[in-house]
Design an enzyme around this catalytic site. Structure first.
Site, PDB file in Angstrom:
ATOM      1  N   GLU A 138       0.823  -1.216   0.000  1.00  0.00           N
ATOM      2  CA  GLU A 138       0.000   0.000   0.000  1.00  0.00           C
ATOM      3  C   GLU A 138       0.859   1.269   0.000  1.00  0.00           C
ATOM      4  O   GLU A 138       1.225   1.778   1.068  1.00  0.00           O
ATOM      5  CB  GLU A 138      -0.933   0.024   1.219  1.00  0.00           C
ATOM      6  CG  GLU A 138      -1.825   1.260   1.260  1.00  0.00           C
ATOM      7  CD  GLU A 138      -2.765   1.308   2.450  1.00  0.00           C
ATOM      8  OE1 GLU A 138      -3.535   2.271   2.550  1.00  0.00           O
ATOM      9  OE2 GLU A 138      -2.727   0.387   3.287  1.00  0.00           O
TER      10      GLU A 138
ATOM     11  N   LYS B 249      -2.472  -2.070  -3.174  1.00  0.00           N
ATOM     12  CA  LYS B 249      -3.507  -1.190  -2.613  1.00  0.00           C
ATOM     13  C   LYS B 249      -3.067   0.266  -2.809  1.00  0.00           C
ATOM     14  O   LYS B 249      -2.466   0.863  -1.924  1.00  0.00           O
ATOM     15  CB  LYS B 249      -3.757  -1.489  -1.135  1.00  0.00           C
ATOM     16  CG  LYS B 249      -4.860  -0.616  -0.519  1.00  0.00           C
ATOM     17  CD  LYS B 249      -5.190  -1.028   0.912  1.00  0.00           C
ATOM     18  CE  LYS B 249      -6.256  -0.107   1.497  1.00  0.00           C
ATOM     19  NZ  LYS B 249      -6.678  -0.515   2.857  1.00  0.00           N
TER      20      LYS B 249
ATOM     21  N   SER C  86      -9.747   4.225  -0.160  1.00  0.00           N
ATOM     22  CA  SER C  86     -10.676   5.330  -0.437  1.00  0.00           C
ATOM     23  C   SER C  86     -10.022   6.685  -0.207  1.00  0.00           C
ATOM     24  O   SER C  86     -10.362   7.664  -0.881  1.00  0.00           O
ATOM     25  CB  SER C  86     -11.952   5.182   0.393  1.00  0.00           C
ATOM     26  OG  SER C  86     -11.667   4.997   1.760  1.00  0.00           O
TER      27      SER C  86
END
Length: 341
Positions: A177, A222, A263
């Site tokens: 990520e 991610k 998000s």
């Protein structure tokens, strides 16, 4: 379920499903609970997360994996069942956040480096024994006219690669990520600036993963979406989708089985709309899905309010957001579905 890394990774990005990020640190979950005037005790945290995991229909239909905090991985439900087993019973894969958080980077004002590599091999072995089959490590990249520096990009990319290699050695799928902060300061960057930085970061991350001999088939990416800053919101849904897909095609090898977006400060519906537009409008070699925390939980948390009598209402709110994002993961969401709820 198969213990092969590539099979676990494929299960995590099953079409029409996504990953629930329930790995809020103690500080973050306290802020969430403060917003609904609920004390952040271990029991309340357990009850809240058990409510999510016991939303069986939503979990079984739309959630492929759950990222947990260390405390939650070790907790038992009110009836004594380990929460890991509650998750497994829905068909979702249990996972664990393993990084030690983003700390100020020495000699680099306004930039951070994620810590937690020391002792990680031993922690991963323990987490595997506790049932975790994937892990998550977040690298935080600040963006402005002058940032990020090349040093911060390289340092965070190297840490992500070292973490990913250790995960695979332990039989655990790494979620990699690298997050370019949409809601960082000053938050006035354009979508084109975000594109440039995201491309730079992803190129560096995959170069480091290659050097670290990480098997791309056994990982999940991610990333942030390519989007303008929180104080400069002008880009349309279609522009975000087009620029994000173009950036990913330029940087992410086809061997990666799936991309589960964070998000990153978007509203619930906004995050859903962008994901659906990508899946509806573009042909890509990876599964494109979600790994949302706040964007899956905000409505649920508010509906629950810390009251046992509101558990069903909280589960309904969670089920709605999970379903909307499950539809977005196949490109079949529309805003009319939100109004009909």
């Amino acid at each position: 379920m198969s213990e092969r890394l590539e099979d676990i990774a494929a299960a995590m990005v099953t079409s029409g499903k996504g990953i629930l990020a329930a790995d809020e640190s103690s500080g973050t979950i306290k802020k969430r609970f403060d917003s609904i005037n609920v004390e952040s005790t271990e029991e309340n945290r357990r009850d809240y997360r058990e409510m999510l995991f016991r939303a069986t229909d939503a979990m079984s239909s739309y959630i492929s994996g759950v990222i947990l905090f260390d405390e939650t991985l070790r907790q038992k439900a009110a009836d004594g069942t380990p929460l890991v087993e509650v998750i497994r019973a829905t068909g979702a894969v249990p996972g664990i956040k393993v990084d030690g958080g983003a700390k100020p980077m020495a000699a680099h004002p306004d930039e951070k480096i994620t810590e937690g590599l020391d002792g990680l091999r031993e922690r991963l072995a323990e987490y595997h024994g506790l049932g975790a089959r994937f892990a998550k490590w977040r690298g935080v990249i600040s963006i402005s006219a002058d940032l990020p520096s090349g040093s911060a990009v390289r340092a965070n990319s190297q840490a992500l690669a070292r973490y990913a290699a250790l995960c695979q050695e332990a039989g655990i799928v790494p979620i990699v990520e690298p997050e370019i902060l949409m809601d960082g300061e000053p938050g006035d960057h354009s979508i084109d600036r975000c594109y440039t930085v995201t491309e730079q970061v992803l190129r560096t991350v995959f170069a480091e993963l290659y050097d670290a001999r990480v098997a791309l088939e056994g990982m999940v990416l991610k990333p942030n979406m390519v989007i303008d800053g929180k104080n400069a919101r002008n880009a349309s849904v279609d522009e975000v989708a087009e620029k994000t897909v173009r950036c990913l095609k330029a940087t992410v090898p086809a061997a990666v089985p799936g991309i589960a977006f964070l998000s990153g400060g978007q509203s619930d519906e906004e995050a859903t709309a962008h994901l659906s537009a990508m899946n509806a409008g573009y042909d890509v070699p990876w599964q494109l899905t979600f790994s949302y925390g706040r964007a899956l939980q905000a409505a649920c948390l508010k509906a629950w309010g810390g009251k046992p009598e509101n558990v069903a209402a909280g589960q309904r709110a969670f089920a709605h957001r999970a379903r909307m994002n499950g539809l977005a993961a196949t490109g079949n969401w529309s805003s009319d579905m939100e109004k009909a709820a």
